[in-house]
Scaffold this motif. Structure first.
Motif, short mmCIF file in Angstrom:
data_model
loop_
_atom_site.label_atom_id
_atom_site.label_comp_id
_atom_site.label_asym_id
_atom_site.label_seq_id
_atom_site.Cartn_x
_atom_site.Cartn_y
_atom_site.Cartn_z
N ASP A 157 27.27 53.28 50.49
CA ASP A 157 27.32 53.23 51.95
C ASP A 157 28.60 53.90 52.41
O ASP A 157 29.70 53.43 52.08
CB ASP A 157 27.26 51.79 52.45
CG ASP A 157 27.01 51.71 53.95
OD1 ASP A 157 27.78 52.34 54.71
OD2 ASP A 157 26.09 51.00 54.37
N GLU B 133 30.27 50.87 48.23
CA GLU B 133 28.94 50.37 47.88
C GLU B 133 28.69 49.01 48.53
O GLU B 133 29.61 48.27 48.84
CB GLU B 133 28.79 50.24 46.36
CG GLU B 133 28.83 51.57 45.62
CD GLU B 133 28.66 51.39 44.12
OE1 GLU B 133 27.90 52.17 43.52
OE2 GLU B 133 29.29 50.47 43.56
N LYS B 134 27.40 48.69 48.69
CA LYS B 134 27.02 47.36 49.18
C LYS B 134 26.08 46.71 48.17
O LYS B 134 25.25 47.36 47.54
CB LYS B 134 26.36 47.46 50.55
CG LYS B 134 25.16 48.37 50.64
CD LYS B 134 24.73 48.57 52.08
CE LYS B 134 23.59 49.59 52.18
NZ LYS B 134 23.23 49.88 53.58
N ARG C 198 35.85 42.69 43.83
CA ARG C 198 34.43 42.36 43.64
C ARG C 198 34.33 41.04 42.89
O ARG C 198 33.92 41.00 41.72
CB ARG C 198 33.71 43.49 42.91
CG ARG C 198 33.64 44.77 43.71
CD ARG C 198 32.74 45.79 43.04
NE ARG C 198 32.55 46.98 43.87
CZ ARG C 198 31.70 47.97 43.61
NH1 ARG C 198 30.96 47.92 42.51
NH2 ARG C 198 31.59 49.00 44.42
N ILE D 69 23.03 41.26 52.90
CA ILE D 69 24.14 41.95 52.25
C ILE D 69 25.06 40.85 51.72
O ILE D 69 25.63 40.08 52.50
CB ILE D 69 24.90 42.87 53.21
CG1 ILE D 69 23.99 43.98 53.73
CG2 ILE D 69 26.10 43.50 52.50
CD1 ILE D 69 24.66 44.91 54.72
N VAL E 237 31.58 51.89 53.99
CA VAL E 237 32.37 50.93 53.20
C VAL E 237 33.56 51.67 52.59
O VAL E 237 33.54 52.09 51.43
CB VAL E 237 31.50 50.26 52.12
CG1 VAL E 237 32.33 49.24 51.34
CG2 VAL E 237 30.29 49.59 52.75
N CYS F 195 30.34 43.90 50.02
CA CYS F 195 30.47 45.36 50.05
C CYS F 195 31.91 45.74 49.77
O CYS F 195 32.85 45.10 50.27
CB CYS F 195 29.99 45.94 51.39
SG CYS F 195 30.66 45.15 52.86
N GLU G 190 23.15 44.10 47.80
CA GLU G 190 22.12 43.55 48.68
C GLU G 190 21.11 42.72 47.89
O GLU G 190 20.81 43.00 46.74
CB GLU G 190 21.34 44.66 49.38
CG GLU G 190 22.18 45.67 50.14
CD GLU G 190 21.38 46.92 50.43
OE1 GLU G 190 21.05 47.13 51.61
OE2 GLU G 190 21.07 47.68 49.48
N LEU H 203 28.60 44.53 58.82
CA LEU H 203 28.68 45.93 58.41
C LEU H 203 27.96 46.79 59.44
O LEU H 203 26.77 46.58 59.70
CB LEU H 203 28.03 46.12 57.04
CG LEU H 203 28.04 47.55 56.49
CD1 LEU H 203 29.46 48.00 56.18
CD2 LEU H 203 27.16 47.65 55.24
N VAL I 265 27.51 40.17 56.49
CA VAL I 265 27.88 40.17 55.07
C VAL I 265 28.18 38.74 54.66
O VAL I 265 29.11 38.12 55.18
CB VAL I 265 29.10 41.09 54.81
CG1 VAL I 265 29.46 41.07 53.33
CG2 VAL I 265 28.81 42.50 55.28
#
Length: 285
Positions: free
Chosen positions: A33, A19-20, A42, A12, A36, A15, A22, A275, A268
């Motif tokens: 997810d 959302e995550k 981001r 991962i 989260v 996140c 990956e 997570l 993460v």
């Protein structure tokens, strides 16, 4: 928390906002997810380099959007190989956090000093089955989905385990356990990874809150005189680890073992945090 931190082909990266992000081998996926709930920047560049993005619908469900992603590819964990493909409701055919339990099961089998029979219920695409078989156990793999059992067989072949003593069964897990009790069969280890909600091959409804304790009670009758382990997983937020501990502790009391339970999770990379991905309870002799 039991953390699956031995992956090389999966991580991962970040996140945020439900959302995550990956990495599955060389491919980047964005999937929803529900855990989260934070809204962090981001800033990781890989968010814009995705190969697949599962978009949730406000009406339930959702759909995939692909960017140069093959229909199927492989990743590896230790000596195991898994075939991945994105399919319905955000899944890829593997739950990487379960690697923490694969390692535990493998260790118990390798140090048993005897032949070990394992029953894997709701066995999905076979992660725990492959880990147990590779460690030297004979395994009975049961899942209600014919497609999932076929997928598990593919993973076994890709992992070089086709010649291992594995019974691949498409069946309703509860009805199979009831028949095994009548047949007088026993197992040294039991693994169950039930869904929160599901249907059997003939439309039987499964709700984990109603069905998990009766099934644990049934499965206790399948244990050998000297059982090694009993593993239960839950992805239902309403079932705290301590609830799983209590059920195993009550139903397996006569075997004089110990029960521990924890959240399971994945690290993460961008934050160094973990997570949460569900909970597991482990009974051992």
């Amino acid at each position: 928390m039991w953390v699956a931190d031995n992956w090389k082909d999966y991580e991962i990266i970040d996140c945020s906002k439900g959302e995550k992000l990956e990495r599955w081998g060389t491919y980047l996926l964005i999937r929803p997810d529900p855990q989260v709930i934070w809204d962090t920047p981001r800033s990781v560049r890989e968010w814009k380099q995705r190969n697949g993005h599962y978009h949730r619908s406000q009406k339930g469900g959702g759909e995939w959007e692909f960017f140069q992603l093959p229909e199927q590819w492989q990743i590896h964990y230790r000596n195991l190989t898994f075939n991945l493909k994105p399919f319905s409701f955000k899944h890829t055919g593997l739950f990487p956090e379960q690697a923490a339990n694969w390692d535990w099961v493998s260790d118990k089998i390798r140090h048993a000093g005897r032949k070990v029979k394992v029953l894997n219920l709701f066995a999905y695409t076979g992660g725990a089955t492959l880990a147990a078989a590779a460690a030297g156990a004979s395994v009975t793999h049961v899942d209600a989905s014919k497609g999932m059992v076929a997928w598990a067989k593919e993973n076994a072949a890709s992992s070089g385990l086709s010649d291992k003593p594995v019974r691949w069964l498409v069946d309703d897990c509860v009805k199979f356990v009831e028949r095994e009790i009548r047949r007088g069969n026993h197992y040294d280890g039991i693994i169950m990874d039930p869904p929160s909600y599901g249907r059997g091959p003939k439309g039987e409804i499964w709700k984990i809150e109603d069905a998990i304790h009766p099934l644990i009670r049934l499965c206790a009758n399948l244990l050998s005189d000297s059982p090694l382990f009993f593993l239960v997983n839950s992805y239902t937020t309403g079932l705290a680890p301590s609830v799983l501990t209590y059920m195993l502790g009550v139903e397996l009391e006569r075997y004089q073992g110990t029960v521990t339970s924890q959240e399971i999770g994945l690290p993460v990379s961008s934050t160094g945090l973990c997570l949460p991905c569900g909970a597991s309870a482990r009974w051992e002799r």
